[in-house]
Structure formats: C-alpha cells, structure tokens
Design an enzyme around this catalytic site. Structure first.
Site, mmCIF file in Angstrom:
data_model
loop_
_atom_site.group_PDB
_atom_site.id
_atom_site.type_symbol
_atom_site.label_atom_id
_atom_site.label_comp_id
_atom_site.label_asym_id
_atom_site.label_seq_id
_atom_site.Cartn_x
_atom_site.Cartn_y
_atom_site.Cartn_z
ATOM 1 N N CYS A 1 -74.697 -42.066 -45.522
ATOM 2 C CA CYS A 1 -75.118 -40.891 -44.753
ATOM 3 C C CYS A 1 -73.970 -40.394 -43.879
ATOM 4 O O CYS A 1 -72.926 -41.021 -43.774
ATOM 5 C CB CYS A 1 -76.325 -41.248 -43.878
ATOM 6 S SG CYS A 1 -77.831 -41.550 -44.823
ATOM 7 N N HIS B 1 -77.348 -37.528 -39.325
ATOM 8 C CA HIS B 1 -78.163 -38.053 -38.228
ATOM 9 C C HIS B 1 -77.313 -38.478 -37.038
ATOM 10 O O HIS B 1 -76.081 -38.506 -37.102
ATOM 11 C CB HIS B 1 -79.014 -39.230 -38.724
ATOM 12 C CG HIS B 1 -78.225 -40.395 -39.244
ATOM 13 N ND1 HIS B 1 -77.705 -41.366 -38.419
ATOM 14 C CD2 HIS B 1 -77.875 -40.753 -40.507
ATOM 15 C CE1 HIS B 1 -77.077 -42.267 -39.144
ATOM 16 N NE2 HIS B 1 -77.153 -41.920 -40.424
#
Length: 344
Positions: free
Chosen positions: A319, A303
């Site tokens: 992440c 992201h």
C-alpha cells in the site's frame, strides 16, 4: 450584547489550547524565527521553509529544521508548481516565492486543563492482535498528540518546549504556525471527521485532484488538478521488495474516515503463525491511521500511519502510506472520480 468568539478560539479550546492573545485576536506569533530563539540544532531558514511548504501543500516530511531528502523533494515540487528552476535547493527565487506567505513560522499558545485529561491510550500493545482488545487507538500522551497536530516530532516539540516533559495547565508553548485560516468544513462530513481535520490542522479549502501519481523511485505522491498542474505533493512509503507497489492505473473505490482495521494474517507473509483475524478500533494509532482511500485493486489503498517519522524509511505491504496529516489532506482533495497512477 453577546460577544462572538472567533472560530479559531473555539477550535483551539476543543484541542486544549488557547491563544495567549485576547479573544478577537489571532494567535500570537512567536518572535521566533531568528537564531537566538531556536535551539542550536534547528536551522532557522530550513524550519521556516518547512512550515511554509507544509502550508502550501508540499509536505517536507516531519518539520524538524533539518535538511533531508523530503525537504529537498518538497522544494523541487514547489519550484515546479511555481515555474521556478527545479534545483531542490532553498535558493533566492524560491525563498522570495515562499516569503509571499508572510505569516510567522512559530506561534505561541497556552496549554489548558482539558488537554491534560484527554482520552489518551498510554499502553498500546506492540502486537496487532492484542490491540484489538482496546476500545480506541488514541494518542499515547499530550506530546504525541501535539507533535502530530503540528506536523512535527516529539523531539522537536520538546526542544522548543523543554518544560513539556512535565506538562502543566497554563504552560506557554511554542509551536509551528500551521493553524489554517479556513475551517468551515463541509457539513456533509461527520462531526468526528471534522474534529479530526481540525485536530490535524487541515484547512477546509483544498485543491481538487483529477489525478494522483505515486512515484516509487522518489517515494512521493503527487496531486494534479484538471489542468494537469501539480498542486500538492507528499512523502510516501511505497511497498517493499516482498510486496512491491502494484504498478499501473487504478481508481478510487471509496474513502473511509477513521476506519477500523481488519487484520487478516493470511494476507501478510510476515504474520506470526499464532495470529488470528482481528478487528482493531479506529484512532490515530490504528495501523492505517485516520483514513483509508480504497482502490479498485483488492486489499490495496492509500492510508495514514501512526509513525510519521518512518515515512519513506520503513516498508509497507504494497500500500501507499502517508503521515496522518497528509493522508487527511489528500482525502479532502480526492473523490471516486480521481485517477490513480502508480509508476516506477
């Protein structure tokens, strides 16, 4: 006879910028990549190479005209893609290869009235749960917006344009020359996402990723095509000691453009005890930035981020975090057929 306005003038107009050249001409190159025209703390050769590497798809991190580990990593990745010795230095062979892109490193544009009246979000609370009350997590001000659009820092933007501390319509700005030649985006993309790609200076034509490799030790995300050729590379934040990168092979489940962010404190070891669940609105200052590439491992993805200067320096909750512009570019390269490998 109706005069046709070129695509780049239309795009720049929507972003609150116009070329200082006449309609029908390209944005004016600044006479600019010689030592007399840049602030003393900006290395001319490095600045030019950073812009060229960015245009080639080998992200050097934020463009700041300084040496750093991600500049060296971008050089090394570009050298590998070009079949050059992988020195990580701006040597003669690399300089010659980069200079095949002869476009200037700086361009000059003019600030318009609508840029100063854009939908900014000047007061973003530091706590995630408080951000949920906002209608949009937009840019705080014109400096933050322009810095992200031109893949740089507010500090460099102000060094190039000191008068931007008090912005006024009609002001002439010097900016990294990153406007791509092709913005004929796929019409199946939403108008909002196409506007975001234009705002972030992401070209419509991108290589297609057969495989993504995230290297934890190097803090890099590498993109390979169907012939196993390295075609792009971006700096990345890859987990932390408490939430390490999940090593292994994964697949892409879905890609969400301009996502809302569903905050669940039960998933974060460092959440405050008083925190409750919250849904944060979309925008470039959303905690996951402008795009979420969802993996088949629950709660994990690739992201963007509202803090590009901290890529590779801060920690994530497992992440993979990229700058908004690199995440948007990656999203244009990937699909649910793209393989994902996380390695040490």
């Amino acid at each position: 006879m109706k005069r046709r306005v070129p695509w780049y003038c239309l795009i720049l107009a929507t972003a609150g910028l116009v070329s200082i050249q006449a309609v029908g001409q390209a944005p004016k190159p600044a006479e600019a990549t010689h030592a007399a025209s840049l602030p003393a703390n900006i290395d001319v050769a490095i600045f030019r190479a950073q812009v060229q590497l960015d245009r080639a798809g080998f992200g050097p991190g934020v463009i700041d005209g300084r040496k750093g580990r991600f500049f060296a990593a971008a050089l090394k990745g570009y050298q590998a893609a070009q079949g050059l010795p992988q020195s990580g230095e701006l040597d003669g062979g690399t300089r010659a290869a980069l200079d095949k892109d002869a476009a200037p490193a700086l361009m000059t544009m003019v600030l318009k009235d609508d840029a100063l009246t854009a939908d900014f979000t000047p007061d973003i609370p530091p706590k995630i749960v408080d951000q949920a009350a906002l209608p949009h997590l937009g840019y705080r001000d014109i400096v933050e917006r322009l810095a992200e659009r031109f893949h740089t820092t507010p500090q460099l933007l102000l060094a190039l344009n000191p008068a931007l501390r008090a912005p006024q319509a009609g002001m002439e700005l010097r900016l990294p020359s990153l406007i791509p030649a092709d913005r004929a985006y796929d019409v199946s993309l939403s108008p909002q996402w196409r506007d975001t790609l234009a705002t972030l200076n992401i070209g419509a034509r991108q290589p297609q990723a057969a495989k993504i490799v995230v290297d934890k030790s190097e803090s890099l995300l590498k993109v390979y095509d169907s012939q196993d050729r390295l075609v792009a590379q971006f700096p990345a934040t890859t987990g932390s000691a408490h939430d390490p990168l999940p090593i292994g092979k994964w697949s892409i489940h879905a890609i969400a453009f301009l996502p809302t962010y569903h905050y669940n404190p039960d998933l974060f070891w460092d959440a405050a005890e008083s925190d409750g669940k919250a849904v944060l609105p979309p925008g470039p200052n959303n905690p996951v930035g402008v795009v979420w590439i969802d993996l088949n491992k629950p709660h994990y993805g690739i992201h963007g981020t509202p803090e590009p200067a901290r890529i590779g320096r801060s920690q994530s909750h497992g992440c993979v975090r990229l700058s908004n512009w690199d995440a948007a570019r990656l999203a244009q390269m990937t699909s649910t057929a793209t393989q994902v490998v996380f390695q040490e």
